[in-house]
Design a protein around this motif. Structure first.
Motif, PDB file in Angstrom:
ATOM      1  N   ILE A  42      13.149 -12.320 -20.012  1.00 42.56           N
ATOM      2  CA  ILE A  42      12.804 -10.959 -20.017  1.00 42.56           C
ATOM      3  C   ILE A  42      11.311 -10.613 -20.009  1.00 42.56           C
ATOM      4  CG2 ILE A  42      13.122  -8.867 -21.378  1.00 42.56           C
ATOM      5  CD1 ILE A  42      15.646  -9.707 -22.418  1.00 42.56           C
ATOM      6  N   ILE A  43      11.025  -9.727 -19.151  1.00 42.85           N
ATOM      7  CA  ILE A  43       9.353  -9.404 -19.139  1.00 42.85           C
ATOM      8  C   ILE A  43       9.544  -8.171 -19.087  1.00 42.85           C
ATOM      9  CG2 ILE A  43       9.660  -9.697 -16.427  1.00 42.85           C
ATOM     10  CD1 ILE A  43       6.966 -10.575 -16.276  1.00 42.85           C
ATOM     11  N   THR A  44       8.435  -7.358 -19.620  1.00 43.91           N
ATOM     12  CA  THR A  44       8.100  -6.147 -19.504  1.00 43.91           C
ATOM     13  C   THR A  44       7.247  -5.707 -18.317  1.00 43.91           C
ATOM     14  OG1 THR A  44       8.084  -6.146 -21.864  1.00 43.91           O
ATOM     15  CG2 THR A  44       7.030  -4.210 -20.825  1.00 43.91           C
TER      16      THR A  44
ATOM     17  N   LEU B  29       5.054  -2.801 -16.802  1.00 43.76           N
ATOM     18  CA  LEU B  29       4.197  -1.545 -16.864  1.00 43.76           C
ATOM     19  C   LEU B  29       3.927  -0.788 -15.522  1.00 43.76           C
ATOM     20  CD1 LEU B  29       1.491  -3.653 -19.125  1.00 43.76           C
ATOM     21  CD2 LEU B  29       3.325  -2.604 -19.717  1.00 43.76           C
TER      22      LEU B  29
ATOM     23  N   ARG C  46       6.908   2.132 -19.239  1.00 46.23           N
ATOM     24  CA  ARG C  46       7.262   0.571 -19.669  1.00 46.23           C
ATOM     25  C   ARG C  46       8.886   0.343 -19.593  1.00 46.23           C
ATOM     26  NH1 ARG C  46       3.049  -1.703 -22.807  1.00 46.23           N
ATOM     27  NH2 ARG C  46       4.656  -3.207 -23.817  1.00 46.23           N
ATOM     28  N   VAL C  47       9.286  -0.845 -18.809  1.00 50.24           N
ATOM     29  CA  VAL C  47      10.651  -1.179 -19.025  1.00 50.24           C
ATOM     30  C   VAL C  47      10.727  -2.606 -18.914  1.00 50.24           C
ATOM     31  CG1 VAL C  47      10.647  -0.832 -16.463  1.00 50.24           C
ATOM     32  CG2 VAL C  47      12.682  -0.725 -17.634  1.00 50.24           C
ATOM     33  N   ALA C  48      11.791  -3.037 -19.762  1.00 54.96           N
ATOM     34  CA  ALA C  48      12.040  -4.544 -19.736  1.00 54.96           C
ATOM     35  C   ALA C  48      12.899  -4.728 -18.522  1.00 54.96           C
ATOM     36  CB  ALA C  48      12.671  -4.647 -21.046  1.00 54.96           C
TER      37      ALA C  48
ATOM     38  N   THR D 178      14.808  -8.230 -16.302  1.00 57.00           N
ATOM     39  CA  THR D 178      15.505  -9.411 -16.250  1.00 57.00           C
ATOM     40  C   THR D 178      15.043 -10.285 -15.035  1.00 57.00           C
ATOM     41  OG1 THR D 178      17.241  -8.716 -17.908  1.00 57.00           O
ATOM     42  CG2 THR D 178      17.429 -10.630 -16.830  1.00 57.00           C
TER      43      THR D 178
ATOM     44  N   GLY E 124      15.253  -4.240 -13.526  1.00 58.60           N
ATOM     45  CA  GLY E 124      15.487  -3.724 -14.989  1.00 58.60           C
ATOM     46  C   GLY E 124      15.954  -2.471 -14.722  1.00 58.60           C
TER      47      GLY E 124
ATOM     48  N   GLN F 270      16.527   1.203 -17.345  1.00 60.21           N
ATOM     49  CA  GLN F 270      16.772   1.855 -18.621  1.00 60.21           C
ATOM     50  C   GLN F 270      17.218   3.213 -18.491  1.00 60.21           C
ATOM     51  OE1 GLN F 270      12.957   3.726 -20.378  1.00 60.21           O
ATOM     52  NE2 GLN F 270      12.753   1.442 -21.381  1.00 60.21           N
TER      53      GLN F 270
ATOM     54  N   ASN G  34       3.347 -11.380 -22.127  1.00 63.60           N
ATOM     55  CA  ASN G  34       4.793 -11.216 -21.288  1.00 63.60           C
ATOM     56  C   ASN G  34       4.851 -10.092 -20.548  1.00 63.60           C
ATOM     57  OD1 ASN G  34       6.969 -12.553 -19.840  1.00 63.60           O
ATOM     58  ND2 ASN G  34       8.374 -11.445 -21.644  1.00 63.60           N
ATOM     59  N   THR G  35       3.982  -9.228 -19.877  1.00 62.41           N
ATOM     60  CA  THR G  35       3.890  -8.025 -19.245  1.00 62.41           C
ATOM     61  C   THR G  35       3.155  -8.239 -17.947  1.00 62.41           C
ATOM     62  OG1 THR G  35       1.545  -7.345 -20.144  1.00 62.41           O
ATOM     63  CG2 THR G  35       3.700  -6.543 -21.313  1.00 62.41           C
TER      64      THR G  35
END
Length: 244
Positions: free
Chosen positions: A83-85, A87, A159-161, A163, A177, A179, A205-206
Motif C-alpha cells: 500500500i502506498i499513499t 498525494l 490523499r488516497v491510499a 495498492t 486506489g 476511496q 511511503n507517499t
C-alpha cells in the motif's frame, strides 16, 4: 414503425433511469465492496516500453541494502499488494487571450474593345447600347475581427491510499486506489491510478500525483445533490440530436 421506435426510445431510457431511482427510494447510495482491483472485468494489465534486459550488478557483502532508507527495513511499497499513499495536489491556473483582425478589398475590371472583328456586331447583339471597354467589373470587401479569452482555475487537494497491482519488468510499479465517502445521502467516489518509479516514493511511503505516469484521477459522486445537478435523459437526448 420507425417513428414509433424513435419516440419510444427516450421513454424507455427515462423509464430505466426512473426505475433505478425508484429501487433506492429512501435509501442512501450503496457503497462498493472491498474487492481485488484485478478481478474487475474491465481491468487490463499495463504494458509499457521496457529497456533491454541487463545482467544484475554484483553486490558486495554488506548488511546495507541498495536503495533502502533505513538500516533494518525499507518501509516503502515495493511489491504487489503493498500500500502506498498518493498525494493529489492539483493547482492549475491558465489564462489565454488572442485577437485576430483581417481585412481585404478587391477590385477587378476587364474590357474587350476588339475581339476577332466582332465589335461591328455589338450594335446588333445589344440594341440598347454596349461599351466593350467596360465589359466586366467586380468589387469585393471582406473583414474579420475576432477576440477570444480563456480562463481556467482548478484546485484539488486529496490523499488516497493505493495498492500496488503490478510490477513491470523494469521495476516500475502500477498502482490503483479507490476511496468512497458517504455523507447523508451523497456518495463521493475518488479513484486514482498510474505508474510510478520506486525512486519517487518518499521515505514516509507517499508519492505525489505529478510523479504518476499515465495518471488517471477521477473525483465525482452520486446521490441527491448529484441527481438535481444532472440533466434529464430527455434533455440530454435533445442536446445531442437537435442541430440548432
Amino acid at each position: 414503425m420507425r417513428r414509433l421506435a424513435i419516440l419510444a426510445l427516450p421513454l424507455a431510457m427515462a423509464a430505466c433511469s426512473g426505475a433505478e431511482r425508484l429501487s433506492r427510494l429512501g435509501d442512501p447510495p450503496e457503497m462498493a465492496g472491498v474487492t481485488n482491483p484485478t478481478a474487475d472485468p474491465r481491468w487490463r494489465p499495463v504494458s509499457m516500453p521496457m529497456p533491454n534486459p541487463q545482467d544484475p550488478p554484483l553486490a558486495s557483502n554488506s548488511l546495507w541494502r541498495p536503495g533502502s532508507r533505513t538500516f533494518l527495513r525499507d518501509q516503502r511499497a515495493a511489491a504487489v499488494g503493498d500500500i502506498i499513499t498518493v498525494l493529489v495536489a492539483i493547482q492549475d491556473d491558465a489564462e489565454l487571450q488572442n485577437r485576430t483582425t483581417r481585412s481585404r478589398d478587391n477590385s477587378e475590371s476587364m474590357g474587350v474593345p476588339r475581339l476577332l472583328g466582332l465589335d461591328a456586331s455589338y450594335a446588333r447583339l445589344f440594341p440598347g447600347g454596349f461599351d466593350p471597354s467596360n465589359m466586366v467589373q467586380g468589387n469585393s470587401t471582406s473583414g474579420v475581427n475576432g477576440t477570444g479569452a480563456t480562463r481556467r482555475s482548478e484546485s484539488v487537494t486529496l490523499r488516497v491510499a493505493a495498492t500496488v497491482t503490478q510490477m513491470l519488468p523494469n521495476g516500475n510499479l502500477v498502482v490503483t486506489g479507490r476511496q468512497q465517502v458517504r455523507v447523508n445521502s451523497e456518495l463521493r467516489d475518488l479513484t486514482v491510478g498510474g505508474v510510478i518509479r520506486p525512486q519517487d516514493i518518499a521515505s514516509d511511503n507517499t508519492v505525489r500525483h505529478d510523479r504518476l505516469a499515465e495518471a488517471r484521477i477521477a473525483y465525482g459522486g452520486r446521490g441527491t445533490i448529484s441527481d438535481v445537478q444532472r440533466p434529464r435523459v430527455g434533455q440530454e437526448l435533445l442536446d445531442i440530436i437537435l442541430p440548432f
